[in-house]
Design an enzyme around this catalytic site. Structure first.
Site, PDB file in Angstrom:
ATOM      1  CG  ASP A 136      35.234  37.064  37.199  1.00 40.82           C
ATOM      2  OD1 ASP A 136      34.731  36.241  37.368  1.00 40.82           O
ATOM      3  OD2 ASP A 136      36.659  37.250  37.530  1.00 40.82           O
ATOM      4  CG  ASP A 178      40.112  39.082  38.651  1.00 38.66           C
ATOM      5  OD1 ASP A 178      39.317  38.466  38.076  1.00 38.66           O
ATOM      6  OD2 ASP A 178      40.867  38.801  39.518  1.00 38.66           O
ATOM      7  CG  ASP A 220      37.261  37.786  33.962  1.00 37.43           C
ATOM      8  OD1 ASP A 220      36.479  36.811  33.666  1.00 37.43           O
ATOM      9  OD2 ASP A 220      37.798  38.004  34.963  1.00 37.43           O
TER      10      ASP A 220
END
Length: 1208
Positions: free
Chosen positions: A493, A908, A912
C-alpha cells in the site's frame, strides 16, 4: 418570499430509519472514498471519504434550536470505517430492503428483563473465550491434536504393537514417543487456555450500574440480562451492546472509543433519540419495547425501532454502543441492553484470520509421502525375503535361530504358528511397526518449539522496533516464520505504508489563484481564539499560514476574492466530522483545541482553516460554531449528503447566520469538474486544473471544493424530495444518492486543496535493498496516477531511465489492445538488452508498468488476466493506481495462483486486510489508520523500512535454520531405520532388534532432539551486518538452496552409506566371535548417536558455548542412558556395556565407523566449498578474512551477482 429556513422549520421532522452502512463500499488505503449511508431523524445523513482522495468524513447532523429556532433533532454517528470491500455490504443491503419480521428480529421490553426472557431465553452476558474446561480439556485437546494424520499413524502402529503376534517393542514403551509429543503440546495448550480463563473471569466479574427497583445498583457483568437499563460513566467499558436512552450531554451526544473493537483510537459519536433524551429512568421510570434485528456480525449496521408511549420511532447504528467500546468525554450514558454475552457483535466477530501454512511445511509433506513409500518398500523387501526364507526352511523351523516353531524350555510346547500366509502378513505389519520412525514424530513438536524461539528473538530485535511510535514487532503467526526467507514479490500500500499518513496542508488554489509557494508565514501568525471564559484557544497542531491569504482574509474589504477565500475555508471548517476538544496546558490562560477525527486528511484541512482564521470551536448535534477572524458565528447543519462510489464527492447543506442556505461540496477532481456550472469562467477552471496537475506531480493529495447557493425554490424542492426518499421502505439509499447527485450540480468552483503525506524515513533505501535482493516491489494505491508516479520517483521505485508503460483504458477491447502493445514493447527491450555491446552483453532496460483501477475492472476475472500476468511478470516495477481493496487482493492472487513464487503484502488500513490475507505473508503496519491491518496480519512492524531486516536478516536465518532442521530430522531417523533394516537381513526377517526398545524410544526424545531444536533457534550462517550490506545473499532462500528435492535425495544416499558402515563394520569384525546381540546393540546406538552429532557439527556455522553444550551433552546423555539401561537387571542386556567397553576392539571399531561413515560427507562439503561455493559460503569466508578465493570485500557483491546470474 418566505425564508427557506423558516419554511424548513414548519415541516414535520421526518422519522427516517438510519440505514447506516447500507451499501458500504470500502476503498483502498490509497484509493477512493468509502460510502456508508446513515440517516437521522431529520433526514440528515453522514458522508465519509477515504484517505487517498483527501479523505474526510462528516456525521449525519440533525437540526437543533439555534439562531433559526429550528426544532432539534438527532444526528447519526460518524462511523467512517476501513474494511474489506465485502464486509458488511451485503448484510446492510439486505436489511435495508425488508421490514423487521418476527422471525428475523427479537422483541425486548425496556426495563423488564423477566418479560423479555419469558418467551425466548436470550443469552446471558457471561462470555467464554476459553476453549476448554476441566472436563472437556482431555478429550477435546486430543481430538484437535489427532487432526494431524501423522499422530493417527503413530497411534495405529503403537496399538498394533499391543497385539501379541505383532509385538516388536515392549508394550509399555510403544506409546511413549507419541505420549511425549501429545503431553508437550497439551501443556502448551493448557497454559494458553488458562490465560484466557483468567481474562474471562476478570471481565465477567467487572461491575456495572444496573437499574433495579428504581435505582442504579452495582451488578456483575455476567448477571446482566437483555432488557435491563444500564448506566455507564466516563472512561468505563460497555458491558454489552445497548441502545442509548440519554447522556450527560443536553443534545444526547456520547463519544466512544472503539479500539478494542476495530483497533481505531479516534473518538466516534453516538446519539440518544430525542424521544428518550429527557426521560430519567431512575425517577419517572420508562416502559416500552424495542424490536431489533437478530444478532449478527455486522458492527457497522443496526436496524430496529422503539415504541414508547404509543409512539414508534426508528433506531439505527448511531443509537447503539457496542461491547468493548469505552465511553470518553461524556460524564455518563444510560442505555438498554439489546445483545448480551456471546450474541454481542464483538463476540460474534472474535474469530481470527484464516490460518496459513508455510511453503517449507508443504514441501516437507511431499518428502513425508516419499518416505512413506520408502517405508513400504523396505517392509515389502523384508516380507518378500521372509516369504522365500520360510518356504525354504519350513522343515527346520523348530531349530532355526530367531524363528523356531517349538519351545524347548516348556515341555516342548509349540509356539503358536499361524501358517505361512499369516506369518508373512504378520511380518509385514511388524516391519511397519519396527520402521515407523522413518516418519519423524518429533519433527512436529520440534518445529513448533523452534518457531517459538525464532519469534522470541525477532520480538527482541531493537532494529524492528519504532521507539518514536512506541511500536514493537509482533509475530502473530508462528507457523510461517521461514516463509519470510523466500519472498519474491512484495505488494505494498502507499498511504501510511510508504508514507507517514501525517497530513500537512501545503497548497491551495482559490478561484484560479495558486497559493503554492508562499506558505512561509510564522506559526505565530496563526489565528488565536478568545474563549468565553477569557482563555485563549490555540490549535494543537501548528500550521504555517499563507501570508498572501492572511493578508487577503484580514483586509476587511468585501471583494470578490475575499468572499471566495472565505467560502473556501468555511467549506474546509464545516464539511467534516471533526470533533473539537479542549485540552489544558501549563499556562492557565491558554487551552489547546484538539481536533478528533477519523481521517488525517480531515484534521489537516481543519487545522489549515484554523491557521487562516476560520477555527472550528464547537460541534453539537445540530450546529457548529466557527470563529471567523475573531467573530464567533453559528452555522446550522441542515443536511449532509454522503459520498458514494458513483458521485465521488460529498456535500453539506449549511444554514448561515445571514439566513442564506449554501451547499458546500468537495470531492475528487474527476467528478467535481463535471458538476461545475456552465457559466463558470473557463479561465478559472483551466487554471485550477493546471494547479491540480502540478500538485499531483509533486505527490500531493488533492481535493476540489465548490459551493452552490440554494434559492427558496431549490430548498423547497430539496426538502420535499428528501422527505420522499428518506421514507421509502425499499431502495432508500439509492433514492438518497440520486437526490444528492441531482442537487450537486450547477456548482461554483471555489478552488482546490493539496495535502502532503510525507514519505517515511528510509523508504527509498529499503526499496533499493529489496530490489537488490531480487524481490519485486509492486505498489497498489488509490491515488491518482500523477500522485502515484511522483511518489514512485521519490521512493526510488521508479527511475528516470525506466521505460514506462501506462494503461488507462475504459473498455475490454481497449485493454486487450493496450496489453498486446505493451507486451511487444517489453519483448523488444529484452531483446535489445541481450545484444552484445563491445563484446559484452548489456542488461536489458528496466520497464515499469502503470495501470489504473478502471482498466483492472475489465482485466481481472476475465480472459485478459493471463495477458496481464505475462506482461507484469516481465516488468521490473508495477504501479497500480485508483485500485479498490478487492482489486488489491485480485492483483496478489494473480501472482500467487500462477507462480510458485512467495508473495508478501504490507499495509496499514482495514482496506488492506483482503490482500494481507490473500498473500502468503501479510505484514501490518501500526500506523495512523487504526490496527485493523495489524489484527489481520501475520507479522506487524512500525515502519516500512523494518521490512528489510525482517526479510533479509530474520527471514534468511529462519529459512536456513528450519530447512536444515527438517532435513536433519529426516536424516537421523532414516539412518536408524536403515540400520535396523540391515540387521533384519541377518535375523530371519523377524523384526528382531539388536538395539534395546528403550534406546529406540529415547533416540527421538533425548539422544538427538535437543541439539536440533536449540541449534535451529541460535544458528546464524552470516552476521546481521553482512546480510544487510549484501542483499543479494537473500537469493539463497528464493532459490530454495537450504531445502529442496536434490538435498533430500543426496541426504538419503548418505544415510544409505552411513547406515551400512555402522552395521557392517561391527558385523564383519565380530561375526565369528561370541559377542551377543546386546553388546552389538550398545555399539550400534553409540556409534549412531556420535556419528549424527558429528554430521550435525560439520554443518554448524555459528559455534557458541550453548551449541557445544547441547551437542556434546546429548552424546554424553546417550552414554549415561545406555549405562543406566544396562544396569537394570530386569531389562535384556544386563551389564553388557561394562564388559564391552573394556575391550580395545570396541574403541577401534567405533573410531573406524565414525571415520568411514563421516568421510564422504566431509569430502563432499570440501569439494563443494572449493570448486562450487555458494554465495553464503563466499560471504562467510570474507567475514572471517580468510580470503581463499582472493576476493576483497569490495568485490564480494559482484561475485555474488555473478553466482546468482549463473544459477538463474
Amino acid at each position: 418570499m418566505d425564508n427557506p429556513v423558516a419554511v424548513y422549520k414548519q415541516q414535520v421532522v421526518i422519522e427516517a430509519e438510519e440505514e447506516y452502512h447500507e451499501n458500504n463500499i470500502a476503498c483502498s488505503s490509497s484509493s477512493s472514498y468509502k460510502s456508508a449511508s446513515s440517516w437521522s431523524k431529520t433526514g440528515q445523513f453522514r458522508f465519509s471519504v477515504d484517505e487517498d482522495l483527501s479523505e474526510f468524513s462528516v456525521s449525519s447532523l440533525g437540526v437543533v434550536n439555534s439562531a433559526f429556532s429550528i426544532e432539534s433533532a438527532r444526528i447519526s454517528s460518524s462511523n467512517w470505517r476501513r474494511h474489506d470491500s465485502k464486509g458488511g455490504n451485503s448484510e446492510g443491503l439486505v436489511s435495508s430492503q425488508k421490514e423487521l419480521s418476527e422471525e428475523a428480529s427479537r422483541l425486548l421490553y425496556i426495563n423488564d428483563s423477566q418479560q423479555t426472557n419469558n418467551r425466548f431465553q436470550f443469552a446471558g452476558n457471561e462470555i467464554r473465550t476459553a476453549k476448554y474446561s476441566i472436563f472437556t480439556f482431555l478429550p477435546r485437546n486430543l481430538f484437535e491434536q489427532f487432526h494431524r494424520v501423522a499422530y493417527i499413524y503413530f497411534l495405529v502402529l503403537a496399538s498394533l504393537n499391543q497385539v501379541p503376534q505383532l509385538e516388536v517393542f515392549a508394550k509399555e514403551i510403544a506409546f511413549l514417543p507419541l505420549l511425549f509429543v501429545l503431553f508437550v503440546t497439551a501443556i502448551k495448550d493448557a497454559y494458553e487456555d488458562l490465560r484466557r480463563h483468567r481474562s474471562d473471569k476478570i471481565e465477567n466479574n467487572s461491575m456495572a450500574d444496573v437499574l433495579v427497583n428504581g435505582k442504579f445498583e452495582q451488578k456483575r457483568w455476567k448477571d446482566i440480562h437483555v432488557g435491563e437499563i444500564i448506566k455507564v460513566c466516563a472512561n468505563e467499558a460497555l458491558p454489552c451492546d445497548m441502545v442509548l436512552l440519554s447522556t450527560s450531554d443536553a443534545t444526547g451526544v456520547a463519544y466512544v472509543q472503539t479500539t478494542n473493537l476495530d483497533g481505531e483510537s479516534n473518538l466516534k459519536t453516538r446519539y440518544a433519540k430525542q424521544e428518550t433524551l429527557s426521560r430519567m429512568p431512575e425517577k419517572e421510570g420508562i416502559s416500552g419495547f424495542i424490536r431489533c434485528e437478530n444478532p449478527n456480525r455486522n458492527i457497522y449496521g443496526f436496524q430496529a425501532y422503539m415504541e414508547l408511549d404509543g409512539k414508534r420511532f426508528s433506531l439505527g447504528p448511531s443509537n447503539i454502543v457496542l461491547r468493548g467500546c469505552e465511553l470518553k468525554n461524556t460524564a455518563w450514558a444510560v442505555g438498554v441492553a439489546v445483545y448480551t454475552g456471546k450474541e454481542t457483535k464483538a463476540m460474534l466477530n472474535s474469530s481470527g484470520a484464516p490460518s496459513k501454512r508455510s511453503r517449507l511445511e508443504m514441501q516437507m509433506n511431499r518428502e513425508i509421502i516419499v518416505l512413506s513409500f520408502f517405508l513400504i518398500a523396505l517392509c515389502s523387501i523384508i516380507t518378500t525375503l521372509f516369504g522365500v526364507w520360510i518356504v525354504r526352511h519350513e522343515d527346520g523351523l523348530n531349530i532355526a535361530p530367531f524363528f523356531r516353531k517349538q519351545d524347548f524350555t516348556k515341555n516342548n510346547d509349540d509356539y503358536k504358528y499361524y501358517g505361512k500366509i499369516r506369518e508373512i502378513l504378520f511380518t509385514f505389519m511388524m516391519s511397519v511397526i519396527m520402521f515407523q520412525i522413518m516418519i519423524p514424530i518429533s519433527l512436529y513438536i520440534s518445529m513448533e518449539v523452534v518457531r517459538l524461539g525464532q519469534a522470541y528473538f525477532m520480538t527482541r530485535d531493537t532494529k524492528l522496533s519504532d521507539n518514536a511510535m512506541h511500536s514493537k514487532f509482533q509475530c502473530r503467526a508462528l507457523n510461517i516464520n521461514e516463509d519470510l526467507g523466500q519472498i519474491k514479490y512484495i505488494f505494498s500500500d502507499k498511504t501510511g505504508t510508504l508514507t507517514e499518513n501525517k497530513m500537512e496542508f501545503r497548497c491551495a488554489s482559490i478561484r484560479g489563484v495558486d497559493y503554492n509557494h508562499s506558505f512561509v508565514g510564522s506559526e505565530e501568525d496563526s489565528h488565536l481564539v478568545q474563549a468565553v471564559n477569557g482563555k485563549i484557544l490555540k490549535p494543537k497542531v501548528k500550521v504555517k499560514p499563507n501570508e498572501d491569504l492572511l493578508r487577503l482574509l484580514r483586509s476587511g474589504v468585501g471583494t470578490e476574492d475575499r468572499k471566495h477565500a472565505e467560502d473556501f475555508f468555511l467549506a474546509l471548517a464545516a464539511c467534516n466530522t471533526i470533533v473539537p476538544l479542549t485540552l489544558e496546558t501549563s499556562d492557565e490562560n491558554v487551552m489547546l483545541i484538539d481536533y478528533q477525527g477519523e481521517s488525517p486528511d480531515e484534521q489537516a484541512l481543519v487545522y489549515a482553516a484554523a491557521a487562516h482564521g476560520y477555527t472550528l470551536v464547537e460541534r453539537t448535534s445540530g450546529h457548529i460554531d466557527i470563529d471567523m477572524q475573531g467573530k464567533k458565528q453559528r452555522f446550522n447543519i441542515l443536511g449532509l449528503h454522503e459520498f458514494d462510489s458513483d458521485r465521488k464527492r460529498m456535500s453539506v447543506v449549511v444554514g448561515c447566520p445571514d439566513n442564506a442556505v449554501k451547499l458546500f461540496v468537495k470531492g475528487a477532481d474527476s467528478s467535481m469538474f463535471g458538476a461545475i456550472h456552465k457559466s463558470m469562467d473557463l479561465d478559472v477552471v483551466h487554471a485550477t486544473e493546471a494547479h491540480l496537475h502540478g500538485y499531483s506531480s509533486l505527490g500531493l493529495r488533492t481535493l476540489v471544493v465548490a459551493v452552490r447557493a440554494f434559492s427558496d425554490s431549490d430548498f423547497k424542492q430539496w426538502q420535499l424530495e428528501y422527505e420522499k426518499a428518506s421514507t421509502a421502505l425499499i431502495g432508500r439509499v439509492n433514492s438518497l444518492r440520486n437526490l444528492a447527485a441531482k442537487f450537486e450540480s450547477n456548482l461554483s468552483l471555489l478552488g482546490a486543496s493539496a495535502i502532503e503525506d510525507k514519505l517515511q524515513g528510509g523508504v527509498p533505501e529499503a526499496i533499493e535493498s529489496l530490489r537488490r535482493a531480487g524481490i519485486k516491489v509492486w505498489v497498489l494505491t488509490g491515488d491518482k496516477q500523477e500522485t502515484a508516479i511522483s511518489i514512485g520517483y521519490s521512493c526510488s521505485l521508479l527511475t528516470e531511465d525506466m521505460v514506462q508503460i501506462i494503461i488507462n483504458s475504459d473498455s475490454n477491447e481497449s485493454c486487450r489492445k493496450r496489453l498486446q502493445e505493451a507486451k511487444v514493447i517489453v519483448s523488444e527491450r529484452l531483446v535489445e538488452g541481450m545484444k552484445p555491446t563491445e563484446g559484452r552483453v548489456s542488461n536489458p532496460k528496466q520497464v515499469a508498468l502503470i495501470i489504473d483501477g478502471t482498466s483492472l475492472v475489465y482485466i481481472l476475472e476475465s480472459e485478459l488476466e493471463d495477458e496481464l500476468f505475462q506482461l507484469a511478470t516481465k516488468c521490473d516495477v508495477v504501479l497500480c493506481c485508483r485500485v479498490a481493496p478487492m482489486q488489491k487482493a485480485g492483483i496478489v492472487a494473480l501472482i500467487k495462483n500462477r507462480t510458485d513464487d512467495m508473495t508478501l503484502a504490507i499495509g496499514d488500513g482495514a482496506n488492506d486486510v483482503s490482500m494481507l490475507q490473500v498473500a502468503d505473508v501479510g505484514v501490518g503496519i501500526s500506523g495512523q489508520e487504526g490496527r485493523q491491518a495489524v489484527m489481520a496480519s501475520d507479522f506487524a512492524i512500525g515502519q516500512f523500512r523494518f521490512l528489510v531486516p525482517l526479510l533479509l536478516v530474520h527471514g534468511h536465518w529462519n529459512y536456513q535454520r528450519m530447512g536444515y532442521m527438517v532435513l536433519y530430522n529426516f536424516y537421523k531417523n532414516a539412518v536408524l531405520v536403515l540400520l535396523l533394516f540391515w540387521y533384519e537381513l541377518y535375523t530371519a526377517y523377524t523384526s528382531t532388534s539388536t538395539i534395546t526398545g528403550w534406546s529406540l524410544v529415547l533416540y527421538s526424545i533425548i539422544y538427538t532432539t535437543l541439539p536440533t531444536v536449540v541449534i535451529s533457534i541460535l544458528e546464524k550462517d552470516l552476521s546481521h551486518k553482512t546480510l544487510l550490506k549484501y542483499p543479494q545473499l537473500y537469493g539463497a532462500g528464493q532459490r530454495s538452496e537450504c531445502y529442496n528435492a536434490g538435498l533430500f535425495w543426496l541426504l538419503m544416499l548418505e544415510t544409505l552409506w552411513q547406515s551400512a558402515v555402522i552395521f557392517y563394520v561391527p558385523y564383519f569384525t565380530y561375526r565369528n566371535s561370541t559377542m551377543d546381540a546386546s553388546r552389538m546393540g550398545d555399539l550400534l546406538i553409540l556409534a549412531l548417536v556420535i556419528l549424527v552429532s558429528i554430521h550435525f557439527a560439520m554443518d554448524i556455522m555459528c559455534w557458541t558455548w550453548i551449541t557445544h553444550a547441547v551437542l556434546w551433552g546429548s552424546v554424553l546423555a546417550t552414554c549415561i542412558c545406555v549405562i543406566v539401561i544396562d544396569s537394570i537387571r530386569q531389562l535384556p542386556g544386563y551389564w553388557a556395556i561394562y564388559h564391552f567397553v573394556a575391550c580395545p576392539s570396541f574403541w577401534l571399531v567405533l573410531i573406524l565407523i565414525l571415520v568411514a561413515a563421516g568421510m564422504p560427507h566431509f569430502v563432499l562439503k570440501l569439494i563443494k566449498q572449493q570448486f562450487r561455493p555458494s554465495d553464503v559460503q563466499i560471504a562467510r569466508e570474507m567475514e572471517k578474512n580468510l580470503k581463499p578465493y582472493h576476493l576483497s570485500i569490495a568485490s564480494l557483491e559482484s561475485t555474488v551477482n555473478s553466482n546468482s546470474f549463473r544459477r538463474s
